[in-house]
Design an enzyme around this catalytic site. Structure first.
Site, mmCIF file in Angstrom:
data_model
loop_
_atom_site.group_PDB
_atom_site.id
_atom_site.type_symbol
_atom_site.label_atom_id
_atom_site.label_comp_id
_atom_site.label_asym_id
_atom_site.label_seq_id
_atom_site.Cartn_x
_atom_site.Cartn_y
_atom_site.Cartn_z
ATOM 1 N N THR A 150 0.651 -1.067 0.009
ATOM 2 C CA THR A 150 -0.120 0.014 0.158
ATOM 3 C C THR A 150 0.839 0.999 -0.151
ATOM 4 O OG1 THR A 150 -1.558 -1.077 1.317
ATOM 5 C CG2 THR A 150 -1.785 1.459 1.261
ATOM 6 N N GLN A 191 0.116 -8.717 -6.472
ATOM 7 C CA GLN A 191 -0.275 -10.035 -6.778
ATOM 8 C C GLN A 191 0.459 -10.730 -7.695
ATOM 9 O OE1 GLN A 191 -2.833 -12.060 -5.325
ATOM 10 N NE2 GLN A 191 -3.471 -10.321 -3.960
ATOM 11 N N HIS A 239 4.436 -10.235 2.372
ATOM 12 C CA HIS A 239 3.288 -11.136 2.905
ATOM 13 C C HIS A 239 2.692 -11.701 1.698
ATOM 14 C CE1 HIS A 239 -0.681 -9.080 3.164
ATOM 15 N NE2 HIS A 239 0.007 -8.114 2.702
ATOM 16 N N CYS A 279 -17.953 -5.240 3.219
ATOM 17 C CA CYS A 279 -18.944 -4.669 4.237
ATOM 18 C C CYS A 279 -18.618 -3.243 4.476
ATOM 19 C CB CYS A 279 -18.788 -5.700 5.438
ATOM 20 S SG CYS A 279 -20.310 -6.475 5.709
ATOM 21 N N ASN A 305 -6.268 -8.846 -7.884
ATOM 22 C CA ASN A 305 -6.251 -9.763 -6.613
ATOM 23 C C ASN A 305 -7.711 -10.266 -6.541
ATOM 24 O OD1 ASN A 305 -6.835 -6.672 -6.384
ATOM 25 N ND2 ASN A 305 -7.655 -7.122 -4.606
ATOM 26 N N THR A 318 13.706 4.438 10.704
ATOM 27 C CA THR A 318 14.806 3.019 11.014
ATOM 28 C C THR A 318 14.199 1.962 10.317
ATOM 29 O OG1 THR A 318 15.196 4.238 12.998
ATOM 30 C CG2 THR A 318 15.652 1.876 12.797
ATOM 31 N N SER A 357 4.879 -6.576 -2.387
ATOM 32 C CA SER A 357 4.578 -6.690 -0.760
ATOM 33 C C SER A 357 5.188 -8.229 -0.657
ATOM 34 C CB SER A 357 3.232 -6.593 -0.688
ATOM 35 O OG SER A 357 3.037 -6.712 0.746
HETATM 36 C C1 LIG Z 1 -2.374 -7.173 -1.088
HETATM 37 C C2 LIG Z 1 -2.472 -6.174 -2.281
HETATM 38 C C3 LIG Z 1 -2.027 -4.719 -1.954
HETATM 39 C C4 LIG Z 1 -1.681 -4.321 -0.427
HETATM 40 O O1 LIG Z 1 -0.446 -4.748 -0.086
HETATM 41 P P1 LIG Z 1 -0.189 -4.645 1.406
HETATM 42 O O2 LIG Z 1 1.480 -4.915 1.656
HETATM 43 O O3 LIG Z 1 -1.207 -5.600 2.213
HETATM 44 O O4 LIG Z 1 -0.409 -3.104 2.038
HETATM 45 C C5 LIG Z 1 -1.925 -3.864 -2.714
HETATM 46 N N1 LIG Z 1 -2.651 -4.528 -4.234
HETATM 47 C C6 LIG Z 1 -2.734 -5.684 -4.448
HETATM 48 C C7 LIG Z 1 -3.007 -6.118 -5.759
HETATM 49 C C8 LIG Z 1 -2.985 -6.423 -3.315
HETATM 50 O O5 LIG Z 1 -2.986 -7.650 -3.642
#
Ligand SMILES: *Cc1c(COP(=O)(O)O)cnc(C)c1O
Length: 396
Positions: A74, A181, A203, A327, A153, A239, A201
């Site tokens: 994000t 993604q 995660h 929601c 996504n 940091t 990202s």
């Molecule tokens: C998950 C996602 C994000 C956001 O990434 P975060 O690290 O969770 O902030 C942005 N764009 C897409 C397409 C995502 O799937």
């Protein structure tokens, strides 16, 4: 006995690679020094960050100095769009994006509209594909930035990013892609210079939460996002999240080493899953493209049900999936993506997304389908609307 969990929401987040967790641990304990400090305790962290930067850069064919670590995907999206808009505002005030972007891009563009920028939101076709022709039609002399995701996504559609980027870059306009993604699932390369900025990202690829990166081509005038210390070449102060960055690099290393293998395995399981759902549950359609699709992505709209209701019932069996609705203020609204691909509101309400991961097994999918048949059958049996329809359709 611990409840069994079947995790089919890998587009939301992924379980971490064990090796990535282990790689992070020393930076929480012995090697805890602040990378900006002068003494040798700080060196391990400093070195680890620069190694991670090299590793991550190599995954997309970038130079290490073009990779900036951020606090999330994000943040990378926000930085790319807001700062490019500001740095290039002498050149123009027009930005192009699409109706199916993640909110990290969409809401950022909406915020820029408040600041006097003009934003064009491109419509996809019914598969969720953004065509180069539709982009070409809206490019203007004062367009400064085009931001289009590499893969969606919600519906898993893979966009023709190379073609789109080439068209934009040829005209001297910046092209940004939200590759959160796609990163680690598809080969992405910035080597030919046609992508100006790219967000990812950790995660979503088996790394830790709270760390991402923004690739910024070296000629792009990008202003500082966070002001403060000298970290990330003074462009993103604060940091560094040393353990997070180390975990991200480890996850990227493992993900990219196994990318082809994972892709093939997930694709086979996904096709098996989709085919079983389509043949064993009536009144369902797949959302997104049949062919231009992320390997582990299976998304559907089931008629005569609410996605949320099914999810709650699947959850009691330990199955984690996601619906297509957000929601908001207690009312469920169909997702902007499903609306943009032209699904009527009542159909969009029946959206359910299953996203497979490297740990998904066939047996888990079989169990999920059995539960879905049961649950969806039960909900539909209570719907007068469905009874009438099915009677007319002659399937019941
Ligand atoms: C998950 C996602 C994000 C956001 O990434 P975060 O690290 O969770 O902030 C942005 N764009 C897409 C397409 C995502 O799937």
């Amino acid at each position: 006995m611990e409840k069994r969990i079947i995790y089919l929401d890998n587009a939301a987040t992924t379980p971490m690679w064990k090796e990535a967790v282990e790689a992070m641990l020393p930076y929480f304990s012995d090697a805890f020094g602040n990378p900006s400090s002068q003494y040798s305790l700080a060196n391990a962290g400093k070195r680890a960050i620069e190694n991670a930067r090299k590793q991550i850069a190599a995954t997309i064919g970038a130079r290490p100095e073009e990779i900036y670590f951020t606090g999330s995907g994000t943040e990378a999206d926000n930085w790319a769009i807001k700062m490019a808009a500001r740095a290039y505002r002498d050149k123009g005030r027009h930005i192009i994006t699409t109706k199916i972007e993640h909110h990290a891009v969409l809401h950022t563009c909406e915020a820029l509209e408040q600041d006097g920028y003009r934003v064009t939101y491109l419509s996809p076709d019914e598969d969720g594909v953004i065509s180069p022709e539709s982009l070409e039609r809206v490019l203007t002399p004062d367009t400064i930035l085009v931001s289009i995701m590499a893969a969606n996504n919600e519906i898993g559609t893979v966009e023709p990013i190379e073609k789109l980027a080439r068209m934009v870059t040829k005209r001297g306009i910046l092209f940004h892609t939200d590759a959160v993604q796609a990163y680690g699932k598809l080969p992405l390369s910035v080597e030919n210079g046609e992508i100006a900025m790219l967000s990812a990202s950790a995660h979503k690829i088996g790394g830790p939460k709270g760390v991402g990166f923004l690739y910024v081509r070296r000629d792009v005038r990008l202003q500082s996002f966070l002001h403060g210390g000298a970290q990330e070449k003074r462009r993103r102060a604060g940091t560094e999240n040393v353990p997070g960055i180390v975990g991200f690099a480890k996850a990227a290393e493992l993900t990219f080493a196994k990318m082809k293998e994972t892709e093939a395995r997930e694709r086979e399981l996904r096709d098996y899953f989709i085919n079983r759902v389509l043949s064993e549950i009536p009144y369902v359609r797949v959302t997104g493209s049949a062919t231009k699709r992320l390997s582990g992505h299976a998304s559907f709209c089931f008629q005569f049900i609410e996605g949320e209701t099914v999810l709650i019932m699947l959850d009691s069996d330990g199955i984690c999936a996601s619906s297509g609705s957000a929601c908001t203020t207690g009312q469920t609204e169909p997702s902007h993506v499903l609306t943009a691909i032209g699904l009527p509101e009542d159909v969009a309400h029946g959206a359910i997304r299953f996203t497979l991961g490297r740990e998904t097994t066939k047996e888990e999918l079989d169990f999920t389908i059995d539960r879905m048949k049961e649950v969806i059958g039960r909900i539909r049996a209570m719907s007068p609307c469905y009874a009438k329809f099915a009677a007319r359709d002659g399937k019941e």
